[in-house]
Scaffold this motif. Structure first.
Motif, short mmCIF file in Angstrom:
data_model
loop_
_atom_site.label_atom_id
_atom_site.label_comp_id
_atom_site.label_asym_id
_atom_site.label_seq_id
_atom_site.Cartn_x
_atom_site.Cartn_y
_atom_site.Cartn_z
N ARG A 165 64.95 -4.06 -25.85
CA ARG A 165 66.16 -2.99 -26.44
C ARG A 165 67.34 -3.44 -26.00
O ARG A 165 67.71 -3.15 -24.73
CB ARG A 165 65.65 -1.59 -26.16
N THR A 166 68.39 -4.04 -26.85
CA THR A 166 69.65 -4.37 -26.37
C THR A 166 70.76 -3.47 -26.59
O THR A 166 71.66 -3.81 -26.14
CB THR A 166 69.80 -5.56 -27.32
N GLU A 167 70.59 -2.50 -27.40
CA GLU A 167 71.73 -1.50 -27.76
C GLU A 167 71.45 -0.30 -26.77
O GLU A 167 70.47 -0.02 -26.09
CB GLU A 167 71.71 -1.19 -29.21
N SER A 168 72.55 0.53 -26.85
CA SER A 168 72.62 1.76 -26.00
C SER A 168 72.36 1.61 -24.49
O SER A 168 72.14 2.39 -23.86
CB SER A 168 71.80 2.69 -26.29
N GLY A 169 72.51 0.42 -24.05
CA GLY A 169 72.36 0.05 -22.71
C GLY A 169 71.13 0.26 -22.08
O GLY A 169 70.81 0.27 -20.76
N CYS A 170 69.93 0.36 -22.86
CA CYS A 170 68.61 0.55 -22.54
C CYS A 170 68.12 -0.72 -21.76
O CYS A 170 67.51 -0.56 -20.45
CB CYS A 170 67.76 1.23 -23.65
N GLY A 171 68.12 -1.81 -22.44
CA GLY A 171 67.73 -2.96 -21.86
C GLY A 171 66.08 -3.16 -21.34
O GLY A 171 65.84 -4.10 -20.73
N ALA A 172 65.31 -2.17 -22.09
CA ALA A 172 64.02 -2.36 -21.67
C ALA A 172 63.35 -3.27 -22.30
O ALA A 172 63.56 -3.88 -23.27
CB ALA A 172 63.38 -0.92 -22.10
N ILE A 173 62.36 -4.41 -21.53
CA ILE A 173 61.58 -5.00 -22.22
C ILE A 173 60.27 -4.74 -22.22
O ILE A 173 59.50 -4.14 -21.46
CB ILE A 173 61.68 -6.45 -21.10
N GLN A 174 59.59 -4.97 -23.51
CA GLN A 174 58.00 -4.86 -23.50
C GLN A 174 57.42 -5.94 -24.07
O GLN A 174 57.82 -6.78 -24.95
CB GLN A 174 57.88 -3.52 -24.13
N ARG A 175 55.99 -6.12 -23.81
CA ARG A 175 55.34 -7.29 -24.24
C ARG A 175 54.33 -6.90 -25.13
O ARG A 175 53.63 -5.81 -25.21
CB ARG A 175 54.42 -7.88 -22.94
N PHE A 176 53.96 -7.93 -26.04
CA PHE A 176 52.73 -7.44 -27.06
C PHE A 176 52.00 -8.65 -26.91
O PHE A 176 52.20 -9.57 -27.65
CB PHE A 176 53.50 -7.40 -28.59
N PRO A 177 50.91 -8.54 -26.25
CA PRO A 177 49.60 -9.55 -26.34
C PRO A 177 49.01 -9.79 -27.42
O PRO A 177 48.61 -8.61 -28.12
CB PRO A 177 48.85 -9.29 -24.96
N ARG A 178 48.57 -10.78 -28.02
CA ARG A 178 47.81 -11.05 -29.51
C ARG A 178 46.68 -11.41 -28.94
O ARG A 178 46.13 -12.51 -28.71
CB ARG A 178 48.65 -11.96 -30.20
N TYR A 179 45.56 -10.15 -29.09
CA TYR A 179 44.27 -10.55 -28.69
C TYR A 179 43.62 -10.76 -29.91
O TYR A 179 43.72 -10.40 -31.15
CB TYR A 179 43.55 -9.52 -27.96
N SER A 180 42.35 -11.62 -29.78
CA SER A 180 41.47 -11.89 -30.82
C SER A 180 39.94 -11.47 -30.69
O SER A 180 39.00 -11.31 -31.43
CB SER A 180 41.42 -13.51 -31.24
N ASP A 181 39.99 -10.94 -29.35
CA ASP A 181 38.39 -10.44 -28.87
C ASP A 181 38.28 -8.78 -29.57
O ASP A 181 38.92 -7.99 -29.16
CB ASP A 181 38.81 -10.16 -27.45
N PRO A 182 37.44 -8.90 -30.29
CA PRO A 182 37.09 -7.31 -31.07
C PRO A 182 36.88 -6.18 -30.01
O PRO A 182 37.24 -5.24 -29.99
CB PRO A 182 35.99 -7.61 -31.85
N GLY A 183 36.02 -6.75 -28.95
CA GLY A 183 35.81 -5.72 -27.95
C GLY A 183 36.99 -5.21 -27.16
O GLY A 183 37.15 -3.97 -26.87
N LEU A 184 38.11 -5.96 -27.03
CA LEU A 184 39.31 -5.62 -26.38
C LEU A 184 40.01 -4.87 -27.22
O LEU A 184 40.79 -4.02 -26.85
CB LEU A 184 40.01 -6.79 -25.77
N LEU A 185 40.21 -5.33 -28.51
CA LEU A 185 40.86 -4.65 -29.59
C LEU A 185 40.47 -3.01 -29.82
O LEU A 185 41.23 -2.17 -29.98
CB LEU A 185 40.67 -5.45 -31.21
N MET A 186 38.98 -2.89 -29.51
CA MET A 186 38.47 -1.51 -29.47
C MET A 186 39.22 -0.62 -28.56
O MET A 186 39.11 0.72 -28.57
CB MET A 186 36.92 -1.34 -29.66
N GLU A 187 39.58 -1.29 -27.40
CA GLU A 187 40.06 -0.50 -26.33
C GLU A 187 41.69 -0.25 -26.43
O GLU A 187 42.14 0.91 -26.33
CB GLU A 187 39.82 -1.31 -25.08
N VAL A 188 42.27 -1.22 -26.88
CA VAL A 188 43.90 -1.55 -26.88
C VAL A 188 44.32 -0.79 -28.19
O VAL A 188 45.41 0.01 -28.21
CB VAL A 188 44.67 -2.89 -26.97
#
Length: 387
Positions: A214-237
């Motif tokens: 988030r570059t505007e408003s001075g927030c600067g927060a960083i977040q990650r988005f892991p790309r999973y292919s495991d259907p069992g894990l996808l049922m959890e996330v």
């Protein structure tokens, strides 16, 4: 009450006879599958499935092997790992080995859905009784508006999976946009590239990790988005984009005995679910919430398509004719020729055939021939969205 007991008695009162064999047969087959798996684990003489490995450098085998990722959940490794025979592997030698490796890795997705423990976890996630009740209501509504003499295009199981897809889209799985909202200030973020995986993300076999800021408003927060292919894990996330959505919903559908295909196209992924009532494969997009509208992407949304490939435990099939009717929306396929793609599909399907008995193999391949030579017979002109 156990999940299996709940499934067996889940039909709406008054519709217990709509499809009692389905729920009863589902329970019996699942219990037998679990029993067989337990016997295999307890039998020290039972042969473990061999995995393909080739130490030679620069071969297709070197590209295939890293794609054979197992589940990040203990005990959920697929019993259907792709083990290409020497003859079929030789037939797959491609002018584009990187793309071939991608195709082989995608082929693993529906294989993972077959794991009995994954199916059990999937069944625990799904309120089947709710969808069977909705199916009963939809059938009653159809009969009251059209009359009992009118035959519905869909059967009870079709109505059930349509209701399940609506629930999946609205309540279960969340779409991650190209600019996901900041978790701190809720404003849109900006993609700033792929980053290295953390040890935990690597252990969970994330394919790659996208980073947003988030570059505007001075927030600067960083977040990650892991790309999973495991259907069992996808049922959890319970979040992702088209590929993750189709992967997760496909696993849920397989848990309840539906025949499912995972469809890959240029910039999208969806499913096909086989309708026993209509005797054909039906387009199902859990992201769009759309059922049986294969021309959605081209004629409704104006997308261009080069190819659509169906992956399932039955093999690999080119289903482009179902989704592309207009030549002005057809992209030139510049990665592989049509003949090369056909050869790869036949090579992968040959390994599935090797593990089947002759009767099942002949039935499936006859169905493939009918599907390819008579594509119009498996298409519909009716746009039927989930409502």
């Amino acid at each position: 009450m156990s999940i299996l007991s709940e499934i067996e008695g889940a039909s709406k009162p008054g519709y217990e006879t709509s499809d009692p064999e389905w729920t009863r047969d589902l329970r019996q087959r699942f219990e037998q599958t679990m029993l067989n798996e337990k016997k295999k684990e307890d039998d020290p003489t039972h042969p473990r499935e061999a995995t393909f490995h080739n130490q030679s450098k620069g071969t297709i085998a070197d590209l295939v092997e890293p794609c054979r990722s197992s589940s990040s959940y203990p005990g959920l490794e697929s019993p259907h790992h792709l083990s290409l025979s020497a003859d079929n592997l030789s037939a797959l030698d491609s002018e584009s080995p990187t793309f071939l490796a991608f195709i082989v890795s995608v082929y693993q997705i529906p294989m993972k859905w077959e794991n009995p423990l994954l199916r059990f976890r999937a069944m625990q996630k799904v309120p089947l009784a709710q969808f069977q009740e909705k199916a009963g209501d939809d059938i009653s509504m159809f009969e009251s508006t059209t009359g009992l003499e009118t035959v519905s295009a869909w059967g009870f199981k079709d109505y059930v999976v349509r209701a399940m897809m609506l629930w999946f889209k609205i309540s279960f799985f969340s779409w991650v946009s190209d600019s996901p909202p900041c978790k701190r200030c809720s404003n849109p973020t900006v993609f700033c590239g792929n980053v290295l995986r953390t040890p935990n993300e690597s252990a969970q076999r994330a394919m790659h990790v996208e980073q947003y800021i988030r570059t505007e408003s001075g927030c600067g927060a960083i977040q990650r988005f892991p790309r999973y292919s495991d259907p069992g894990l996808l049922m959890e996330v319970r979040q992702g984009r088209a590929g993750e959505s189709a992967n997760c919903f496909g696993a849920l559908c397989r848990a309840f005995g539906y025949r499912v295909r995972w469809i890959w196209s240029d910039e999208h992924a969806w499913l096909e679910i086989y309708s026993e009532h209509a005797h054909r494969w039906v387009h199902a997009d859990p992201v769009e919430g759309v059922w049986d509208n294969p021309l959605l992407y081209t004629e409704s949304q104006g997308r261009t398509i080069s190819s659509c490939i169906a992956f399932s435990t039955d093999g690999v099939v080119d289903v482009t004719p179902r989704y592309l009717r207009r030549s002005d929306l057809a992209l030139e396929y510049n990665i592989l020729s049509g003949e090369e793609l056909s050869r790869i599909s036949h090579g992968l399907t040959a390994d599935v055939d090797d593990e089947m008995n002759e009767q099942d193999r002949n039935q499936l391949r006859h169905a493939d021939i009918v599907e390819q030579t008579e594509p119009e017979g498996s298409l519909t002109s009716v746009v039927d969205e989930v409502d």
